[in-house]
Design a protein around this motif. Structure first.
Motif, PDB file in Angstrom:
ATOM      1  N   ALA A  35       0.827  -1.211   0.000  1.00  0.00           N
ATOM      2  CA  ALA A  35       0.000   0.000   0.000  1.00  0.00           C
ATOM      3  C   ALA A  35       0.858   1.256   0.000  1.00  0.00           C
ATOM      4  CB  ALA A  35      -0.934  -0.006   1.214  1.00  0.00           C
ATOM      5  N   THR A  36       1.939   1.222   0.752  1.00  0.00           N
ATOM      6  CA  THR A  36       2.834   2.380   0.822  1.00  0.00           C
ATOM      7  C   THR A  36       4.053   2.241  -0.073  1.00  0.00           C
ATOM      8  OG1 THR A  36       4.088   1.435   2.675  1.00  0.00           O
ATOM      9  CG2 THR A  36       2.149   2.771   3.209  1.00  0.00           C
ATOM     10  N   GLY A  37       4.312   1.038  -0.575  1.00  0.00           N
ATOM     11  CA  GLY A  37       5.502   0.804  -1.391  1.00  0.00           C
ATOM     12  C   GLY A  37       6.771   0.670  -0.578  1.00  0.00           C
ATOM     13  N   LYS A  38       6.610   0.562   0.765  1.00  0.00           N
ATOM     14  CA  LYS A  38       7.785   0.487   1.634  1.00  0.00           C
ATOM     15  C   LYS A  38       8.030  -0.947   2.095  1.00  0.00           C
ATOM     16  CE  LYS A  38       7.735   5.232   3.367  1.00  0.00           C
ATOM     17  NZ  LYS A  38       7.824   6.108   4.573  1.00  0.00           N
ATOM     18  N   PHE A  39       9.268  -1.202   2.509  1.00  0.00           N
ATOM     19  CA  PHE A  39       9.630  -2.505   3.053  1.00  0.00           C
ATOM     20  C   PHE A  39      10.638  -2.280   4.170  1.00  0.00           C
ATOM     21  CE2 PHE A  39      11.732  -1.522  -0.954  1.00  0.00           C
ATOM     22  CZ  PHE A  39      13.080  -1.516  -0.616  1.00  0.00           C
ATOM     23  N   ASN A  40      10.651  -3.207   5.133  1.00  0.00           N
ATOM     24  CA  ASN A  40      11.552  -3.032   6.269  1.00  0.00           C
ATOM     25  C   ASN A  40      12.983  -3.425   5.892  1.00  0.00           C
ATOM     26  OD1 ASN A  40      11.307  -5.780   6.133  1.00  0.00           O
ATOM     27  ND2 ASN A  40      10.992  -6.097   8.311  1.00  0.00           N
ATOM     28  N   LYS A  41      13.914  -2.957   6.701  1.00  0.00           N
ATOM     29  CA  LYS A  41      15.331  -3.246   6.476  1.00  0.00           C
ATOM     30  C   LYS A  41      15.934  -3.610   7.837  1.00  0.00           C
ATOM     31  CE  LYS A  41      15.232   0.423   3.001  1.00  0.00           C
ATOM     32  NZ  LYS A  41      13.972   1.050   3.434  1.00  0.00           N
ATOM     33  N   ILE A  42      16.164  -4.900   8.052  1.00  0.00           N
ATOM     34  CA  ILE A  42      16.685  -5.377   9.330  1.00  0.00           C
ATOM     35  C   ILE A  42      18.215  -5.359   9.288  1.00  0.00           C
ATOM     36  CG2 ILE A  42      16.715  -7.272  10.976  1.00  0.00           C
ATOM     37  CD1 ILE A  42      13.957  -6.001  10.521  1.00  0.00           C
ATOM     38  N   PRO A  43      18.870  -4.489  10.094  1.00  0.00           N
ATOM     39  CA  PRO A  43      20.340  -4.429  10.058  1.00  0.00           C
ATOM     40  C   PRO A  43      20.967  -5.659  10.717  1.00  0.00           C
ATOM     41  CG  PRO A  43      19.483  -2.939  11.736  1.00  0.00           C
ATOM     42  CD  PRO A  43      18.289  -3.501  11.017  1.00  0.00           C
ATOM     43  N   ILE A  44      22.030  -6.156  10.089  1.00  0.00           N
ATOM     44  CA  ILE A  44      22.688  -7.386  10.531  1.00  0.00           C
ATOM     45  C   ILE A  44      24.195  -7.164  10.544  1.00  0.00           C
ATOM     46  CG2 ILE A  44      23.095  -9.823   9.935  1.00  0.00           C
ATOM     47  CD1 ILE A  44      20.371  -9.716   8.451  1.00  0.00           C
TER      48      ILE A  44
END
Length: 814
Positions: free
Chosen positions: A55-64
């Protein structure tokens, strides 16, 4: 087989796997663009996508953490956190090994000394918003993973902040930002180096203001804008300079003294004219600034301005409508035209291989062709040589240096890696044989030591019984095997010297980025490396060097090193300019890259997904095997005219005559005065280039003995192809003004330079290519082409000569 999803398609489908694949592909393309100034810092992370919101075009980014592969957690900047942050190599290794990792990122901590700006939703229809262009034009800027925002980086300090409404976020002491390498083509891109510029105080304050939580930028009232514009009005400045200004009446009017006050009927009356004489700038609905006087001497504007001492003719062009200005002429192209590469110039054994690589990668064939011929010259090395004249003993070792000029992301690195595979396979095979030979040598050495020890004990016992007894000679130690090398990546003098000590036929020194080699050779204290490489270019000189732990005066009888690599256009400009104007790069190295290509970018692209042409690969790899003496029909005729075991060739009679004709034309041109010195220096290397290429092509096709005419014709064709590419490279020294003009015009179009500017306004900014001399060249060319018109600007106070200013053609801003 279905085509891979785009990022937009993957987001819409909430497909994490496909999105990760697309993100990883973007990083692979942009890997070379990421500046070394960022890569050298130990603050790297990797990240994964686990959730997508279509819906927003966003995705999460989990730092590793890249080494432990564990999620980053806990307080940032602690000792444990710092210990787990990785180097660039750590992050690159992690994303190479783990296909579930989506990308890399940089942790922002005070110790790193980096400031990062994140701007959301600033790219629309592929265009970066003007205000963001102005903020980021002079530094490394890249498009974010979403494709709709940007990241920009500076060295320095700043206060962290986030403005949700405006979409600005500033990082320095906490958080992390993703790094894509999807570089924005701004001024930094055009003239890039590995250095990230320092964030100055003015820019820092502006970025902090934009990133504050309020996100509100105060609006200037109409009256305020009117006053601001009037303050810079040249006619109002002239009135002030003449001492006639009295006060601001408001509403855009300014009370002044009349230049003809002595003619007024009330002249000398207490209170003077009151407000019966006033000036209205052109900003107050007047096409030109207008002086109004209520007295009877009339309102002839030309007489007013003549009395004040203001030249309205100088200002007149500034009031032209856009339609009345001339249409600016295009700035001459920096890059002279170059011909496309003709596959017919390649020997039969290599042509299908190069065509296959170019088609599968969808690149022009110039890049793999240059790489393959340079690599093959290293394989031939000193094993086969040519005497270009029929009777003279002038001998040429076919040792070539190749350089590919292409912007980041143009597949030059994968293409060069592909043509390097034959040498890598040969070296792997040679290494396996070396390991077997060394193991046998270790055993033989141990056996010899045991035998000599036993013989020594027996001899001592014998001497005790008979001091005059004969002493048996010890067995000599076996010779240590030498590792055969065909290519190296370490350009240090000592490393290259040690390799050549055991490989007299020569090696290929390969660098993905030739910029590093040229910078290393220019570094103070590295003069020995520069001299070594100059000797190695001929392929037949000797060199003596010292190495701690190995001994002094280590001599190499024949130094032969071929060089191959790529370089970005912006970095090449630095080296070529230095090499031809007495700069730090004036070492003679750049001029020795005979195989120098700067091809036009291939505009057409189509998806090609098929297996490599196996037959073409096998045929090409066999050429390399035979060249180094490892194939089934390996080996060359050994004429022995120069050195024992070296195959020395000449042209056959028909080719010999053709070579003399070509050489005569070249010599006449070199000895005339029609060539710029830099081109004459470069073309002089073609004396050895053409016979070298003819020899290499004949060897590739398995020709024994004299070199036939067809291979000389191919070599001359290469010289004709390469010359325009060299002219393109050296054009930055023979036509330098366009670079400064383009830099200034870019600043004008991004709004960084206001109308009615002076050269001093520009060069005090410290922008790249726009120092005092650069601005002078830029305004001269842009004025000639109709982008600018010069005039005079008077100082607001005091006397003195007026300064030269430039008005901007409204048609120049499109």
């Amino acid at each position: 087989m279905n085509a891979p999803m785009t990022k937009a398609e993957a987001i819409a489908a909430r497909d994490v796997t496909e999105l990760t694949r697309a993100l990883r592909a973007d990083l692979t393309k942009g890997n070379d663009n990421i500046p070394g100034d960022l890569k050298k810092r130990k603050g790297w992370l990797v990240w994964k996508v686990t959730e997508i919101n279509p819906a927003t075009g966003k995705f999460n980014k989990i730092p590793i953490y890249p080494r432990t592969r564990k999620n980053r957690h806990g307080e940032q900047g602690t000792e444990a956190d710092l210990a787990n942050l990785g180097t660039w190599d750590d992050a690159h290794k992690a994303i190479t090994e783990d296909k579930s990792i989506s990308g890399v990122g940089l942790a922002l901590l005070p110790a790193l000394g980096v400031v990062a700006l994140d701007v959301d939703h600033c790219i629309e229809s592929g265009e970066l918003r003007d205000d963001v262009v102005r903020l980021t034009n002079d530094t490394y800027c890249e498009i974010s993973p979403s494709g709709t925002g940007i990241r920009a980086f500076w060295c320095g300090v700043a206060s962290d902040g986030k403005n949700h409404d405006a979409g600005f976020e500033l990082f320095h002491a906490k958080g992390f930002v993703t790094v894509t390498g999807n570089q924005v083509e701004n001024d930094y891109y055009l003239f890039a180096s590995d250095a990230i510029p320092l964030l100055d105080g003015t820019a820092q304050a502006e970025l902090e203001q934009l990133s504050r939580a309020t996100g509100r930028i105060s609006k200037v009232s109409t009256l305020g804008r009117l006053k601001e514009t009037a303050a810079s009005d040249p006619r109002l400045q002239a009135i002030n300079a003449a001492g006639l200004y009295e006060r601001d009446m408001g509403g855009g009017k300014h009370s002044i003294k009349c230049p003809f006050e002595s003619a007024h009927s009330d002249c000398g009356r207490p209170g003077g004219d009151g407000d019966t004489v006033y000036f209205q700038p052109h900003t107050n609905s007047y096409a030109d600034g207008y002086i109004h006087c209520s007295h009877t001497h009339g309102n002839d504007q030309s007489k007013y301005w003549e009395a004040i001492g203001y030249d309205v003719e100088v200002e007149a062009f500034g009031n032209l409508d856009a339609g009345e200005w001339p249409i600016p002429q295009p700035i001459p192209d920096d890059l002279p035209p170059v011909p496309p590469f003709d596959l017919a110039l390649l020997p039969d054994a290599l042509r299908p291989w190069i065509a296959d690589i170019a088609e599968r990668m969808q690149i022009c064939p110039d890049i793999p062709a240059i790489g393959a011929v340079t690599a093959l010259s290293a394989a031939v090395g000193r094993r086969v040589q040519i005497m270009p004249k029929a009777h003279d003993d002038w001998t040429v070792v076919p040792n070539l240096w190749g350089m590919v000029v292409a912007p980041p992301g143009y597949m030059k690195s994968p293409a060069l890696s592909e043509v390097m595979k034959p040498l890598h396979l040969l070296e792997s095979e040679a290494h396996r044989e070396y390991e077997i030979a060394r193991a046998a040598w270790e055993i033989q050495k141990e056996c010899t030591a045991i035998a000599n020890s036993a013989a020594k004990s027996a001899t001592l016992a014998k001497l005790k019984r008979d001091p005059a007894a004969e002493i048996a000679a010890a067995q000599p130690e076996p010779d240590e095997p030498i590792a055969i090398r065909y290519c190296v990546n370490n350009f240090s003098l000592e490393a290259l010297g040690e390799v050549l000590m055991g490989n007299p036929h020569g090696v290929l020194a390969f660098s993905d980025e030739i910029h590093g080699l040229l910078m290393m050779a220019q570094k103070p204290g590295n003069e020995g490396l520069n001299d070594f490489l100059l000797s190695a270019w001929n392929g037949d000189g000797s060199f003596t060097f010292d190495r701690i732990g190995r001994g002094l005066n280590r001599r190499i009888d024949h130094v032969c090193v071929a060089v191959l690599g790529g370089i970005q256009p912006g970095r090449l400009v630095e080296h070529v300019t230095g090499a031809t104007h007495g700069g730090a790069g004036d070492s003679g190295l750049v001029q020795r890259f005979q195989l120098l290509t700067w091809p036009d970018l291939r505009e057409e692209w189509q998806l090609v997904d098929r297996k490599p042409d196996r037959d073409a690969q096998v045929a090409a790899y066999k050429v390399f095997e035979q060249a180094v003496g490892r194939g089934d029909s390996a080996g060359f005729d050994t004429g022995g005219e120069v050195d024992s075991g070296v195959d020395v060739r000449r042209f056959d009679p028909t080719a010999q005559e053709a070579f003399y004709v070509w050489l005569e034309r070249l010599e006449q041109e070199l000895r005339g005065d029609s060539l710029p010195p830099v081109m004459a220096s470069h073309l002089s290397k073609y004396r050895s280039l053409v016979p070298s290429l003819a020899l290499i092509f004949a060897v590739a096709d398995g020709v024994q003995g004299a070199i036939p005419l067809r291979y000389l014709q191919q070599a001359i064709g290469w010289a004709e192809y390469l010359r325009p590419h060299a002219e393109r490279v050296y054009a930055c020294t023979t036509r330098p003004d366009t670079r400064h003009a383009r830099a200034l015009l870019n600043k004008i179009r991004t709004g960084a330079i206001a109308d009615d500017f002076t050269p001093r306004d520009v060069y005090l900014k410290g922008w790249s290519l726009l120092d005092r001399d650069g601005v002078t060249k830029a305004v001269e060319l842009l004025s000639d082409l109709g982008y600018l018109r010069s005039g005079q600007k008077r100082q607001q106070s005091g006397g003195g000569r007026p300064s030269i200013c430039y008005r901007i053609n409204p048609n120049a801003k499109g």
